[in-house]
Design an enzyme around this catalytic site. Structure first.
Site, PDB file in Angstrom:
ATOM      1  N   VAL A  15       0.831  -1.213   0.000  1.00  0.00           N
ATOM      2  CA  VAL A  15       0.000   0.000   0.000  1.00  0.00           C
ATOM      3  C   VAL A  15       0.858   1.252   0.000  1.00  0.00           C
ATOM      4  CG1 VAL A  15      -1.770   1.303   1.241  1.00  0.00           C
ATOM      5  CG2 VAL A  15      -1.920  -1.193   1.100  1.00  0.00           C
ATOM      6  N   GLU A 131     -10.347   6.123   5.569  1.00  0.00           N
ATOM      7  CA  GLU A 131     -11.136   5.566   4.469  1.00  0.00           C
ATOM      8  C   GLU A 131     -10.561   4.245   3.966  1.00  0.00           C
ATOM      9  OE1 GLU A 131     -14.069   4.847   2.473  1.00  0.00           O
ATOM     10  OE2 GLU A 131     -14.158   6.986   3.001  1.00  0.00           O
ATOM     11  N   GLY A 189      -1.184 -14.390  -5.109  1.00  0.00           N
ATOM     12  CA  GLY A 189      -1.013 -13.214  -4.262  1.00  0.00           C
ATOM     13  C   GLY A 189      -2.301 -12.708  -3.641  1.00  0.00           C
ATOM     14  N   LYS A 207     -13.111  -5.076  10.077  1.00  0.00           N
ATOM     15  CA  LYS A 207     -13.798  -4.078   9.245  1.00  0.00           C
ATOM     16  C   LYS A 207     -15.243  -3.883   9.697  1.00  0.00           C
ATOM     17  CE  LYS A 207     -10.840  -5.428   5.393  1.00  0.00           C
ATOM     18  NZ  LYS A 207     -10.759  -6.238   4.159  1.00  0.00           N
ATOM     19  N   GLY A 304      -5.419  -4.366  -2.274  1.00  0.00           N
ATOM     20  CA  GLY A 304      -4.428  -4.176  -3.323  1.00  0.00           C
ATOM     21  C   GLY A 304      -3.847  -2.778  -3.292  1.00  0.00           C
TER      22      GLY A 304
END
Length: 430
Positions: A15, A131, A189, A207, A304
């Site tokens: 990230v 976010e 992956g 989450k 991702g």
């Protein structure tokens, strides 16, 4: 001129590298949209020499991420280390204590410490933006907190883990078993070498805890969530689900009930007519139920480098514009501990699969156990005939409660004709 927004990035993994590349690729566009330039002033990571595809000439390097968080020449600290405690928590606390805005993608940290960090940020007069912590590039946080601010939210649920959704999709479309598809996901992956956080439901639960705190303006304790993963879902279950008009999804579900909030993550059967049934592969979906707007569904890539970096930079643009909102929708001091509905009180229909000896009287014994728990049958499937051998027996129940199903599973497991522990999947009407 408005001065540049100087950021420090703690963590340059997938990230973090994506954030660097996005900021470089869209530097002029972001300056136009935010009214000032966003400049990476400092970074911290384990490997100083790794090529991240973006030159870091002139950027200060910190081996100690906590020291980066205290740098007086940084306006915003972007925490991309991960983990509920340790360095990640120290970075955020240090940044807030030094009067810096914080952007994080750390769902575990927020699920466990979100209200406390929110209180610290509000006391210090700084923003805590996150976010990227839920559903990657889907604007789920802004959607709930700002877009639906005019509604009372009665429920929020969704597909919150792309790894699990990919595995379940592949199992359905190819007929393969969990272990084989998981191994493929690791090669591609989509799954970590240790996939436990994903396939055991922990990532989705982190989450969901964040979404529930926002949706219900409540202090949600992570330990209050009921959590199950997908390891026990078989290709046989998926095939039967399809025959019966359902698809199996790992869902996070948070709902208001008369007893409090129902907070749970587990495999569910949803009808093929449900929009969420058609969210496939690595995609995520977040669905909110508002009293005035009705049901709103947001879908997209949930993880991702690109999608998550997109969400991180969206928060940076907000901060560059001077936008700031209460972290969890209302001031942290007004958050109250959520009352939680017992999982045993969940009501709904159930899918039940038994592996039984094919002999006379077995169905009668199963029916008697169901009668004793006052659970009625909506449909029953038994395919083929193999006297004396094991055959699957599949039952869809009428609506009942979780406590009755728990007692039924114990009774069925004690029958000598039942050859392995009964397998149950909850059916959700979404």
């Amino acid at each position: 001129m408005i001065p540049v927004l100087r950021i420090g990035i703690a963590g340059l993994g997938t990230v973090g590298g994506g954030v660097l590349r996005l900021l470089q690729a869209h530097a002029d566009l972001l300056a136009q949209r935010s009214g000032r330039r966003i400049v990476v002033a400092a970074v911290s990571a384990r490997d100083r020499h790794r090529d991240r595809g973006v030159p870091l000439d002139g950027v200060r390097w910190y081996d100690d991420a906590v020291a980066l968080a205290a740098d007086p020449e940084i306006d915003v600290v972007v925490e991309l280390i991960g983990g509920a405690n340790g360095v990640a928590k120290a970075v955020c606390e240090t940044a807030i204590a030094h009067g810096k805005q914080v952007v994080t993608a750390n769902k575990a940290l927020l699920a466990v410490h979100g209200p406390d960090l929110a209180a610290r940020a509000e006391e210090a007069g700084v923003a805590l933006a996150f976010e990227a912590a839920v559903a990657g590039g889907i604007p789920a946080i802004k959607g709930l907190r700002e877009g639906l601010a005019g509604n009372r939210i009665d429920g929020v649920f969704g597909i919150l883990n792309g790894t699990c959704n990919y595995i379940l999709t592949e199992m359905r479309t190819t007929g393969r078993e969990f272990a084989e598809v998981l191994a493929e996901a690791q090669k591609l992956g989509y799954a970590e070498a240790d996939p436990s956080f994903d396939v055991d439901g922990i990532d989705a639960a982190h989450k969901l805890a964040v979404l529930a705190a926002l949706a219900f303006n409540a202090r949600v304790e992570f330990d209050d969530l009921h959590i199950e993963g997908i390891r026990q879902v078989s290709a046989l279950d998926i095939a039967y689900a399809q025959e019966l008009g359902y698809r199996i999804k790992l869902l996070g579900i948070a709902r208001r009930t008369d007893e409090g909030l129902s907070l749970r993550v587990h495999p569910c059967m949803v009808t093929e007519a449900s929009p969420i049934a058609h969210v496939e592969g690595v995609f995520n979906a977040v669905v909110a139920q508002g009293d005035f707007v009705g049901q709103v569904m947001m879908t997209g890539r949930g993880a991702g480098a690109g999608p998550t970096a997109s969400a991180v930079v969206a928060d940076l643009v907000d901060l560059a514009r001077g936008l700031k909102v209460p972290v969890l929708g209302i001031p942290a001091a007004r958050l109250e501990r959520a009352a939680v509905a017992p999982m045993d009180h969940r009501r709904g229909a159930y899918y039940l699969r038994l592996m039984v000896v094919d002999r006379p009287g077995v169905i009668a014994d199963v029916a008697a156990a169901m009668r004793d728990q006052q659970i009625s049958v909506e449909s029953l499937l038994q395919r083929g005939r193999s006297p004396g051998d094991a055959v699957p027996l599949v039952i869809i129940t009428h609506e009942t409660d979780e406590a009755a199903m728990t007692r039924l599973l114990a009774a069925l497991g004690a029958l000598d004709a039942v050859l392995e522990p009964p397998h149950v999947i909850r059916i959700e009407d979404l």
